[in-house]
Design an enzyme around this catalytic site. Structure first.
Site, PDB file in Angstrom:
ATOM      1  N   TYR A 118      43.615  42.993  43.345  1.00  0.00           N
ATOM      2  CA  TYR A 118      42.164  43.190  42.574  1.00  0.00           C
ATOM      3  C   TYR A 118      41.854  42.951  40.578  1.00  0.00           C
ATOM      4  CZ  TYR A 118      39.133  46.758  40.836  1.00  0.00           C
ATOM      5  OH  TYR A 118      37.438  47.738  40.132  1.00  0.00           O
ATOM      6  N   GLU A 206      33.686  42.689  42.054  1.00  0.00           N
ATOM      7  CA  GLU A 206      34.601  43.864  42.288  1.00  0.00           C
ATOM      8  C   GLU A 206      35.052  42.570  43.561  1.00  0.00           C
ATOM      9  OE1 GLU A 206      34.528  47.610  44.064  1.00  0.00           O
ATOM     10  OE2 GLU A 206      35.601  48.049  42.646  1.00  0.00           O
TER      11      GLU A 206
END
Ligand code: GDP
Ligand code: MN
Length: 396
Positions: A118, A206
């Site tokens: 991530y 993101e």
């Protein structure tokens, strides 16, 4: 402004960030053509069909599917386009899928295992600096990681005067447990990602997951990109990336009228001048036992035309059971606002929800008299508490 995955990936790619390649398609035929082109360009034999909607968690809702042949591409995309996709991030009715991204399959087997990370770039409002937030736990929803294994989330604060420095990029790659070529690729990935974030005036990047392929390449498999609306004037080429179908129809309409409006779930509509007073008014409504149906800042010039526009927007929401108008007359005089309310009310004809008006500030007394003498079904209040009590009484 939120972007679709394919638009976000285009921006990343233009800054040298490696992405899972794909081509967007609006129907099954286009999807098949896209798949053929991808095979010609990348050699891929398998594809992923990804619904392009402004919501995450698509995988969980059936919006990300593997297709192992052109026939499957046709079948899967045919079913996906036009469906209402429900994910943990959409409302119960879901979002209509207008287009899909046909992407190369990048989870192919090879010399090493694939792994998912991530990585996001965002503003740390506490320090006023951009930061890179990253985790070894990619592919999962980051809120869950934050709750269950917060020690697996790392942050790297970036000094705006230097941008990301090589040692910081190396620290990120190290903390993600990478070695060799994957380590080098990750340093390049985060460096270019950060540069893209700053140059595009984004407020959020993101990337979940960032994939380490079985041949040690690092790439963005997903991309959630939000561009700061206040900087859009510097990026005229981004303006046509806006997809109004993805935004709340009522918010789009309010925006066109120059009103700051956010649709909420409650039953009391509010019309306020100034964002701070709007927040305080929403608290007031809650204390009175109601729930705000919206946030609405009519801005400094609350004349009849704006008040009427605001009324019409608030009344589009069928959940509204009462309207609270809370205006502070500083630059704009209260009597002019009151006249605006009266004119708007008369123009609109039958408004069948109770209206409570609190006008405070310059000429508040004249304003109150105007409202009280208007003969309209509008209650006036001078004090905050009085307005709250009146909201409570009409909801009872
Ligand atoms: P999201 O569910 O909306 O966040 O969509 P993502 O783009 O993140 O995709 C969801 C999941 O689909 C990823 O976490 C991957 O596990 C999987 N996925 C994405 N691309 C591929 C691919 O090329 N091949 C395979 N086998 N799985 C993929
Ligand atoms: Mn994702």
């Amino acid at each position: 402004m939120n972007l679709h995955e394919y638009q976000g990936k285009d921006i990343l790619s233009s800054f040298g960030v490696r992405i899972q390649r794909g081509i967007v398609a609006k129907n099954a035929n286009e999807a098949v053509a896209a798949a053929k082109q991808l095979t010609a360009e990348t050699g891929t034999g398998w594809y992923v069909i990804k619904a392009q909607v402004h919501a995450g968690g698509r995988g969980k809702g059936g919006g990300v599917k593997l297709a192992k042949s052109l026939k499957e591409v046709e079948e899967v995309s045919g079913k996906m386009i036009g469906m209402q996709l429900i994910t943990p991030q959409t409302s119960a009715e879901g979002k209509k899928v207008h287009q899909v991204l046909v992407a190369e399959d990048v989870y192919y087997p090879g010399a090493s295992e694939t792994s998912e990370f991530y990585v996001s770039v965002l503003l740390n409002r506490g320090t006023g600096r951009n930061m890179i937030m990253y985790s070894t736990e990619g592919g999962m929803d980051i809120e869950t990681v934050a709750e269950e294994t917060p020690h697996l989330i790392f942050t790297e604060e970036i000094d705006p005067s230097t941008g990301i420095l090589p040692f910081q990029a190396r620290r990120i790659a190290f903390n993600l447990g990478l070695e060799g070529n994957a380590f080098k690729e990750m340093t390049k990935f985060v460096t270019n990602l950060y540069t893209a974030y700053v140059a595009s005036d984004a407020s959020l990047f993101e990337i979940n997951p960032v994939l380490k392929t079985s041949d040690d390449k690092i790439m963005a498999v997903d991309a959630k990109v939000t561009i700061d609306d206040n900087a859009l004037y510097r990026h005229k080429d981004y303006l046509n990336l806006r997809d109004l179908r993805e935004e709340s129809a009522i918010e789009v309409e309010a925006g066109a009228l120059g009103l700051n409006y956010v649709d909420l779930d409650g039953n009391v509509g509010c019309m306020v001048n100034g964002a701070g007073l709007a927040m305080a008014t929403m608290d007031l409504i809650k204390q009175a036992g109601g729930e705000p149906a919206n946030f609405l800042d009519v801005g400094g010039t609350a004349d009849a035309a704006r008040v009427e526009a605001a009324f019409s927007i608030i009344l589009k929401d069928p959940a509204v059971k009462a309207i609270l108008i809370n205006i502070f007359g500083g630059i704009v005089r209260c009597d002019r606002v009151a006249q605006g309310i009266i004119d708007a009310y008369k123009n609109m004809g039958n408004i069948d929800v109770p209206i409570i008006v609190r006008l405070q500030g310059t000429n508040a007394d004249i304003a109150k008299k105007l409202i009280d003498d208007s003969g309209l079904d509008v209650m006036s209040a001078t004090e905050f508490q009085e307005a709250a009590d009146k909201v409570q009484s009409v909801l009872a």
